[in-house]
Design an enzyme around this catalytic site. Structure first.
Site, PDB file in Angstrom:
ATOM      1  N   ASN A 115       0.837  -1.200   0.000  1.00 25.37           N
ATOM      2  CA  ASN A 115       0.000   0.000   0.000  1.00 25.37           C
ATOM      3  C   ASN A 115       0.866   1.242   0.000  1.00 25.37           C
ATOM      4  OD1 ASN A 115      -0.450   1.864   2.573  1.00 25.37           O
ATOM      5  ND2 ASN A 115       0.179  -0.177   3.304  1.00 25.37           N
ATOM      6  N   PHE A 119      -1.950   8.174   4.332  1.00 23.19           N
ATOM      7  CA  PHE A 119      -2.829   8.722   5.393  1.00 23.19           C
ATOM      8  C   PHE A 119      -4.061   9.462   4.863  1.00 23.19           C
ATOM      9  CE2 PHE A 119       1.116   9.445   8.359  1.00 23.19           C
ATOM     10  CZ  PHE A 119       1.238   8.075   8.531  1.00 23.19           C
ATOM     11  N   SER A 180       5.525   5.116   8.824  1.00 19.78           N
ATOM     12  CA  SER A 180       4.842   4.810   7.565  1.00 19.78           C
ATOM     13  C   SER A 180       5.709   5.298   6.410  1.00 19.78           C
ATOM     14  CB  SER A 180       3.468   5.485   7.512  1.00 19.78           C
ATOM     15  OG  SER A 180       2.601   4.833   8.388  1.00 19.78           O
ATOM     16  N   ASN A 182       4.855   6.048   3.389  1.00 19.75           N
ATOM     17  CA  ASN A 182       4.167   6.743   2.297  1.00 19.75           C
ATOM     18  C   ASN A 182       3.937   8.227   2.518  1.00 19.75           C
ATOM     19  OD1 ASN A 182       3.840   4.221   0.877  1.00 19.75           O
ATOM     20  ND2 ASN A 182       2.367   3.722   2.480  1.00 19.75           N
ATOM     21  N   THR A 183       4.477   8.780   3.608  1.00 18.65           N
ATOM     22  CA  THR A 183       4.443  10.230   3.811  1.00 18.65           C
ATOM     23  C   THR A 183       5.889  10.686   3.782  1.00 18.65           C
ATOM     24  OG1 THR A 183       2.399  10.153   5.102  1.00 18.65           O
ATOM     25  CG2 THR A 183       3.833  12.058   5.473  1.00 18.65           C
ATOM     26  N   LYS A 222       5.630   3.612  17.136  1.00 16.92           N
ATOM     27  CA  LYS A 222       5.588   2.543  16.124  1.00 16.92           C
ATOM     28  C   LYS A 222       6.748   2.693  15.157  1.00 16.92           C
ATOM     29  CE  LYS A 222       2.550   0.173  12.870  1.00 16.92           C
ATOM     30  NZ  LYS A 222       1.175   0.002  12.439  1.00 16.92           N
ATOM     31  N   ASN A 251       5.866  -1.518  11.383  1.00 18.79           N
ATOM     32  CA  ASN A 251       5.081  -1.033  10.252  1.00 18.79           C
ATOM     33  C   ASN A 251       5.448  -1.869   9.005  1.00 18.79           C
ATOM     34  OD1 ASN A 251       3.478   0.794   8.663  1.00 18.79           O
ATOM     35  ND2 ASN A 251       3.867   2.321  10.254  1.00 18.79           N
TER      36      ASN A 251
END
Ligand SMILES: Cc1cc2nc3c(=O)[nH]c(=O)nc-3n(C[C@H](O)[C@H](O)[C@H](O)COP(=O)(O)O)c2cc1C
Length: 345
Positions: A115, A119, A180, A182-183, A222, A251
């Site tokens: 993915n 967010f 994460s 993806n940011t 996390k 993650n």
């Protein structure tokens, strides 16, 4: 016999994000209709196996990982599936659309997902409204916090403090998500100095507000499975120094090479960019949990997450030193009976 393999066969013919939205809405709806919620509880609930962790009593060790119910719209229904805790989010202060679609991919040959959601969500105020309806003690609810895409990294702490103020009164525990993939730049907040500055501010804010809140809300961090040993040592030192309550490991991974199973050979979607979850992540997450336990000693609470698809992985993760577990991709591949399968066998 479980009917889920047949259901999955049908669901997997459609776009993964559309299917996710539909199932989430359906679960949320079921949770709000008392006879259906009662029936779900009857089918999926597991015998209580209470466990104390960072000052909270969890009904059992299995929780739902962040990202599944980002806006907190379906936790009533999810609570009927046997989870001992549910982690809502990642929540950002303002609503934002996330990355362009498509941004979620299945790799069925490897029992994995990739993915790059980024967010997407309706923002903190919307999520706070969903939580105000909580009946205490129904289920443990965590809220996973992240920064907005357009907040520069130097000002990330302001986003986390805003979110702390909104969710500390409502959540049972909070998670600082700095992992994460993806940011843009988010994972740089795991670096020693950046993390220290961020956690120091959160520590201060928690101290200042504790009296007014009437409770000390646990805060966990996390982390990514891709940290090198030295980076992990830095994180653990800062977490201890700033009085954080535990670690969530891990993650998703940005790695594609050297994974077991070899997803590059198995799946055409393996070249999509983003975070990989599911079975190929399991060995990385397991190794991370083991290292954390060895380095941090017995007292630091660890939530183990990554590739738990059934009882075997759950047991291995607990043996490696995890106190609690979370699942996400396993739910997609094994269905709603997963918690019962892990707890009861
Ligand atoms: C579609 C998707 C969205 C996710 N979104 C988030 C998120 O918003 N915040 C977060 O901390 N983790 C997020 N995750 C990561 C999961 O919480 C979990 O750490 C990871 O998927 C590994 O567990 P699993 O192999 O059981 O899926 C997401 C995972 C997936 C598959």
């Amino acid at each position: 016999m479980s009917l889920y393999p047949i259901v999955r066969e049908i669901l997997f013919r459609f776009d993964p994000e559309v299917v996710h939205k539909l199932t989430l809405n359906l679960i949320g709806l079921c949770g709000r209709v008392p006879p259906i919620a009662f029936l779900l509880r009857h089918i999926y609930s597991v015998p209580a196996q209470p466990i104390e962790c960072f000052g909270l009593t969890f009904p059992n060790r299995i929780g739902l990982a962040a990202g599944y119910d980002k806006d907190g719209t379906a936790w009533h229904g999810l609570a009927c599936l046997g989870f001992g805790h549910i982690e809502i989010g990642t929540v950002t202060p303002k609503a934002q659309p996330g990355n362009p679609k498509p941004r979620l991919f299945r790799l069925p040959e490897a029992q994995a997902l990739i993915n790059r959601m980024g967010f997407p969500g309706r923002g903190a105020e919307f999520v706070a409204r969903q939580l105000r309806r909580k009946i205490p003690a129904e289920v443990i609810l965590g809220v996973n916090l992240g920064k907005n895409k357009d907040t520069p990294l130097e000002r990330a702490a302001e986003d986390y403090l805003t979110l702390f103020d909104i969710f500390a009164p409502l959540a049972d525990y909070l998670v600082v998500n700095v992992s994460s993939p993806n940011t843009l730049g988010l994972r740089q907040l795991q670096a020693r100095q950046a993390l220290d500055e961020l956690l120091d501010k959160l520590y201060q804010r928690r101290q200042e507000t504790q009296k007014a809140l009437g409770k000390r809300v646990p805060v966990l961090v996390k982390i990514a499975p891709d940290l090198a040993d030295r980076e992990l040592d830095d994180v653990l030192e800062v977490v201890a120094l700033r009085g954080m309550d535990g670690i969530i490991a891990t993650n998703t991974t940005v790695r594609r090479q050297d994974l077991t199973p070899d997803i590059l050979k198995l799946s055409p979607n393996a070249s999509e960019s983003g975070g990989l979850s599911g079975l190929p992540l399991f060995w990385l997450s397991l190794a991370m949990v083991r290292k954390i336990r060895q380095r941090a000693g017995e007292r630091l609470p660890i939530i183990g997450v990554g590739g738990i698809m059934g009882r075997d992985q759950a047991k291995a993760m607990l043996d490696a030193g995890a106190n609690l577990l979370q699942v996400y991709t396993g739910l997609v591949y094994r269905g709603p009976g997963l918690v019962k399968e892990i707890v009861v066998g």
